[in-house]
Design a protein around this motif. Structure first.
Motif, mmCIF file in Angstrom:
data_model
loop_
_atom_site.group_PDB
_atom_site.id
_atom_site.type_symbol
_atom_site.label_atom_id
_atom_site.label_comp_id
_atom_site.label_asym_id
_atom_site.label_seq_id
_atom_site.Cartn_x
_atom_site.Cartn_y
_atom_site.Cartn_z
ATOM 1 N N ARG A 125 34.388 46.719 36.287
ATOM 2 C CA ARG A 125 35.003 46.916 36.996
ATOM 3 C C ARG A 125 34.987 45.621 38.008
ATOM 4 O O ARG A 125 35.842 45.569 39.056
ATOM 5 N N LEU A 129 38.247 42.691 38.934
ATOM 6 C CA LEU A 129 38.594 43.137 40.592
ATOM 7 C C LEU A 129 38.568 40.405 40.147
ATOM 8 O O LEU A 129 39.075 39.714 40.707
ATOM 9 N N LEU A 364 31.192 46.874 45.728
ATOM 10 C CA LEU A 364 32.632 47.703 45.037
ATOM 11 C C LEU A 364 32.754 48.533 45.896
ATOM 12 O O LEU A 364 34.707 47.676 46.556
ATOM 13 N N GLU A 368 37.085 47.167 47.934
ATOM 14 C CA GLU A 368 38.191 47.285 47.068
ATOM 15 C C GLU A 368 38.910 48.426 48.392
ATOM 16 O O GLU A 368 40.123 48.388 48.955
ATOM 17 N N ARG A 369 38.531 48.478 49.661
ATOM 18 C CA ARG A 369 38.823 48.940 50.874
ATOM 19 C C ARG A 369 38.407 49.167 51.994
ATOM 20 O O ARG A 369 38.394 48.900 53.178
#
Length: 456
Positions: A125, A129, A364, A368-369
């Motif tokens: 993952r 990115l 992560l 991502e947030r």
């Protein structure tokens, strides 16, 4: 989306081997495996080797765990396949090769609670990115003069620390038996290809810290698991014993600090001239947002929580700070190469793969947030009053398990199957402690020493 296929790098078995040991951890962090003949290995190295999936349903007391969420073994004990990763093949000692593998279902999908596959899932993952993680670990362990057989006879209590009865960090006055042991350990690490950076004495009598060199997350976990095995084997050979319990005595505890940075095109993305980069800040935000739930993963045993004492070394608050070793996450800033995060929460008893998977899941989530971290703690992060708004780390197995159960971020990244399975296994561990002789009011109960001293 995230490719979990095995590495294509293939290392041939050594020509002199009599057996190949195939290895992987279970959820408890114990290194499991079996020795197979060269002919058997050649026949099965691609399809894998059958392991009964009950290995995920047995606790450290060798009891069947009831009520967990990995249901396929119920009624029938199915086989799962351990497929060796040939890039990990090494000559362990003359006549014996060693290779690490992953657990796979017969339909060709990864076992969702396989610790090594969880790390590989997080790495994939991150790669999606555009990032590659570099990870290192500081392993703490305590050495004792007695052999493991002698330790068993006395219930692992009142043992003699190897190297002397005093503890002082960085002290060079350890006796030669302690030094000789550590020399033998790093010599063995050199021979099996594990790169180490430093070792020293630690705060407790007989305690050592061994630092493994930074590398990619999966390789770091493999090196970490193998290093603990090396330390055990060297101790056995020399008539001593070693423990990775969070607190093998009622004195100091011992941890496993994880150091992490992220690279893109070979450039450290945590570096910024004026302090933490934006990416580092988001990583911190994710790590702190998931820390209460991740505590259950990095504090796997009853004894793990006995380390949580203010002013004794381990972090006790969900906190971060630049170069602040009293906080749970320490940010090291200002250097293009060495800027990194130090996750100081895990105990020495942690499963390496689950620890790294949990940390990467938090990173992560933050990235991502774009989770902003709270204000850093610039003073001592221990003993903070409730009025400052800094949360305490869950200090019991039940509190940490409840936090993980309720954490939507860790559920998303690690998967419901793993979270449900892990929470159920910790509830079982809590029940075993409270119904089979554990003493919650003792500094360290006999039940804990018997159950955890030799494991993971």
């Amino acid at each position: 989306m995230f490719d979990l296929t095995q590495s294509t790098q293939d290392t041939a078995p050594s020509s002199s081997q009599r057996a190949i040991r195939i290895e992987a951890t279970n959820h408890e962090g114990s290194l499991l495996g079996k020795n197979v003949s060269p002919a058997k290995f050649a026949a099965g190295k691609e399809a894998g080797f059958a392991f009964a999936d009950i290995l995920f349903a047995i606790d450290l007391g060798n009891e069947i765990v009831l009520g967990d969420a990995f249901p396929d073994w119920r009624g029938n004990i199915y086989d799962i396949q351990m497929i060796p990763d040939m890039s990990t093949l090494v000559e362990w000692k003359p006549g014996l090769d060693s290779v690490i593998g992953d657990y796979w279902l017969k339909d060709g999908t990864p076992v969702p609670i396989c610790p090594r596959n969880l790390v590989r899932k997080m790495v994939a993952r991150l790669e999606y990115l555009g990032y590659a993680a570099t990870v290192a670990v500081e392993i703490e362990a305590t050495l004792f003069e007695e052999s493991v057989q002698e330790a068993r006879k006395v219930g692992y209590r009142d043992l003699t620390p190897l190297g002397g009865s005093t503890g002082a960090t960085y002290h060079l006055a350890r006796s030669s038996d302690w030094v000789d042991y550590m020399d033998a350990v790093v010599d063995r690490l050199d021979r099996v290809g594990i790169t180490w950076e430093a070792w020293t004495d630690e705060a407790a009598a007989g305690q050592t810290e061994l630092n493994l060199a930074p590398t990619d997350p999966v390789r770091l976990c493999d090196n970490w698991a193998r290093t603990r095995q090396v330390m055990r084997e060297v101790a056995f050979e020399r008539g001593h014993t070693v423990s990775f319990m969070a607190k093998p005595t009622a004195g100091f505890g011992q941890g496993a600090h994880i150091n992490l940075s992220l690279q893109s095109d070979g450039v450290n993305q945590f570096f910024a001239e004026d302090g933490p980069s934006e990416l580092m800040r988001h990583a911190v935000g994710g790590l702190l947002a998931t820390m209460p739930g991740a505590t259950s993963i990095v504090f796997p045993q009853i004894t793990s929580y006995r380390r949580l004492v203010d002013l004794t070394g381990p972090p006790t608050t969900v906190s971060w700070g630049i170069n602040n070793k009293t906080a749970a996450v320490r940010a090291v800033c200002g250097h293009p190469k060495y800027s990194r995060l130090e996750y100081r929460l895990p105990g020495a008893d942690v499963n390496p793969y689950l620890a790294i998977a949990g940390v990467l899941a938090g990173v992560l989530a933050g990235i991502e947030r774009r989770i902003a971290p709270p204000e850093q703690v610039t003073d001592m992060a221990w003993c903070l009053p409730d009025s400052v708004g800094v949360t305490r780390i869950p200090d019991t197995m039940s509190k940490a398990g409840a936090a993980l159960d309720a954490d939507p971020l860790l559920r998303e990244y690690l998967g419901d199957e793993f979270v449900d399975f892990w929470v159920a296994s910790r509830r079982w561990e809590w029940m075993e402690f409270h119904t089979k002789g554990g003493d919650p009011f003792a500094e360290l109960s006999q039940w804990e020493s018997t159950r955890y001293f030799e494991f993971p």
